[in-house]
Design an enzyme around this catalytic site. Structure first.
Site, PDB file in Angstrom:
ATOM      1  N   ARG A  41       9.201 -10.100 -28.361  1.00  0.00           N
ATOM      2  CA  ARG A  41       7.841  -9.728 -27.985  1.00  0.00           C
ATOM      3  C   ARG A  41       6.793 -10.604 -28.668  1.00  0.00           C
ATOM      4  NH1 ARG A  41       8.232  -3.131 -27.679  1.00  0.00           N
ATOM      5  NH2 ARG A  41       8.369  -3.039 -25.415  1.00  0.00           N
ATOM      6  N   LYS A 206      19.026   9.225 -20.990  1.00  0.00           N
ATOM      7  CA  LYS A 206      18.581  10.470 -20.358  1.00  0.00           C
ATOM      8  C   LYS A 206      18.210  10.345 -18.892  1.00  0.00           C
ATOM      9  CE  LYS A 206      16.640  12.907 -24.304  1.00  0.00           C
ATOM     10  NZ  LYS A 206      15.322  13.202 -24.897  1.00  0.00           N
ATOM     11  N   GLY A 356      12.639  -2.827 -23.294  1.00  0.00           N
ATOM     12  CA  GLY A 356      12.905  -3.258 -24.656  1.00  0.00           C
ATOM     13  C   GLY A 356      14.397  -3.303 -24.959  1.00  0.00           C
ATOM     14  N   GLY A 380       9.069   1.358 -20.687  1.00  0.00           N
ATOM     15  CA  GLY A 380       8.343   2.411 -19.984  1.00  0.00           C
ATOM     16  C   GLY A 380       7.337   1.826 -18.995  1.00  0.00           C
TER      17      GLY A 380
HETATM   18  C1  3PG Z   1       7.484   0.127 -26.165  1.00  0.00           C
HETATM   19  O1  3PG Z   1       8.183  -0.225 -27.112  1.00  0.00           O
HETATM   20  O2  3PG Z   1       7.955   0.667 -25.161  1.00  0.00           O
HETATM   21  C2  3PG Z   1       6.015  -0.196 -26.182  1.00  0.00           C
HETATM   22  O3  3PG Z   1       5.687  -0.975 -27.299  1.00  0.00           O
HETATM   23  C3  3PG Z   1       5.215   1.078 -26.136  1.00  0.00           C
HETATM   24  O4  3PG Z   1       5.494   1.852 -27.261  1.00  0.00           O
HETATM   25  P1  3PG Z   1       5.343   3.433 -27.183  1.00  0.00           P
HETATM   26  O5  3PG Z   1       6.415   3.922 -26.243  1.00  0.00           O
HETATM   27  O6  3PG Z   1       5.520   3.932 -28.591  1.00  0.00           O
HETATM   28  O7  3PG Z   1       3.965   3.728 -26.647  1.00  0.00           O
HETATM   29 MG    MG Z   2       8.752   2.957 -25.239  1.00  0.00          MG
END
Ligand code: 3PG
Ligand code: MG
Length: 399
Positions: A41, A206, A356, A380
């Site tokens: 990242r 999940k 990720g 996400g």
């Molecule tokens: C992630 O790792 O998915 C992003 O950096 C967002 O992080 P978060 O899910 O803690 O908001």
């Molecule tokens: Mg996340």
């Protein structure tokens, strides 16, 4: 899409201007040593930062890391990231010990043209993630004071309605950075008119996390291959016993319903690697998916499943993959994820790796990143994009 991008901003001339860049520098850290275990990242935001540096901007970078609870917490400090970012940029990064306090103010004031500062973790401040508009707005005011313009290059966080993502762009001239632009271009191909067959591979633990995206994708995809921890809830829905594997009992009925409506598009494992414990050295065997012994838990998809998934992938012209197929962090249970990843690299399909974990898996398994069409920095965020949701960070750039 009516979003201005970095080139529009650069075209205005940068020298002497302070540019606040929201990046997603939320990298995994080793629990013991605190070292960065995957700097993907950080690398992903370099094109935007380098362009700003070269143009002579005063670059103020901000990011979150982990999920601290609105107060400073040393284990989530961005300090190690400042060091790594400096190495990659080939110039020191001035690290502020707070986000909007005295340290941040004096560092931003002291920046010369072409220099880069990194503020401490945004989530050390309650206002960043607050649900209260006024509280978020007050924090956004403080952040916005550090820039004459705002660049959003934090694709991984565009699905969060947070001060630095949603409220700051309402206060400053704003553009999308190179990474956000590229991510949106790629993902919009998948939601638009993907070349067929379009095959999606979903893993992760999940079903409840993936339900919305499964619902959104079912009408669109040609095949949906399901592995990872969530496959056991589907196997249970097919009437199989899953031993002590991960199971979301309350989702079994939903999975049964999805299978009935899927028109045969959903492909489930036919064999799994079942272990007697969740441990790297646990005794384990490959067993048929309908014959998991009651005292064992499935930790990976089996070789026959990998072969079936690979055959489906070999036909594809477009592929989206999110979520590991098994516990790839343990060598004994990494073959499913490796097998699927290798199968994707062997096709001539346009392939997108979302998330990720899957992106980290690609690098941790030593696979060649360039043999994938695109590796998204957002987990996400990429799923919510594919669901067709409005992403607050993108919406804020459109206004
Ligand atoms: C992630 O790792 O998915 C992003 O950096 C967002 O992080 P978060 O899910 O803690 O908001
Ligand atoms: Mg996340």
């Amino acid at each position: 899409m009516s979003i201005r991008n970095l080139d529009d901003l650069l075209g205005e001339g940068m020298s002497g201007r302070r540019v606040l860049v929201r990046a997603d520098l939320n990298v995994p850290l080793d629990k013991q040593s605190g070292e960065i275990t995957d700097d993907g990242r950080i690398r992903a935001v370099l094109p935007t930062l380098s362009a700003l540096v070269q143009a002579g901007a005063k670059v103020v970078v901000c990011s979150h890391l982990g999920r601290p609870k609105g107060a400073p917490d040393p284990q989530f400090s961005l300090r190690p990231v400042a060091g790594r970012l400096g190495e990659l940029l080939g110039a020191p990064v001035h690290f502020a010990k707070d986000t909007v306090g005295d340290s941040a103010r004096s560092i931003v004031e002291g920046l010369a043209d072409g220099q880069v500062a990194l503020l401490e973790n945004l989530r050390f401040n309650k206002g960043e993630t607050s649900k209260d508009d006024a509280e978020r707005g007050a924090f956004a005011d403080q952040l916005a004071a550090f820039g004459d313009a705002y660049v959003d290059d934090a694709f991984g966080a565009v699905h969060r309605k947070h001060a630095s993502v949603y409220d700051v762009p309402a206060r400053l001239p704003h553009v999308a950075g190179r990474l956000v632009l590229r991510e949106v271009e790629v993902l919009s191909k998948l939601t638009g008119d993907p070349e067929r067959p379009y095959v999606v591979v979903l893993g992760g633990s999940k079903v409840s996390d993936k339900l919305a995206v499964i619902e959104a994708l079912l009408p669109t995809v040609d095949r949906l291959l399901i592995g990872g921890g969530m496959c056991f809830t589907f196997l249970k829905a097919q009437g199989h016993e899953v031993g002590s594997s991960l199971l979301e009992e309350e989702m079994v009925e939903t999975c049964r319903n999805l299978l009935e409506r899927s028109g045969g598009k959903i492909m489930l494992p036919v064999d799994v690697v079942a272990a007697d414990a969740f441990a790297p050295d646990a005794t384990h065997d490959t067993v048929p998916a309908d014959g998991i012994p009651s005292h064992r838990l499935g930790l990976d998809i089996g070789p026959e499943t990998v072969a079936g998934f690979a055959a489906a992938l070999s036909q594809a012209k477009t592929i989206f993959w999110n979520g590991p197929m098994g516990v790839f962090e343990m060598a004994a249970f990494a073959n499913g994820t490796r097998g699927v990843a290798e199968a994707i690299t062997k096709t001539d399909a346009f392939s997108v790796v979302g998330g990720g974990d899957s992106a980290a898996a690609v690098r941790a398994l030593g696979l060649d990143e360039s043999s994938f069409g695109h590796i998204s920095t957002g987990g996400g965020a990429s799923l919510e994009y594919l669901e067709g949701k409005t992403l607050p960070g993108i919406a804020a750039l459109e206004n």
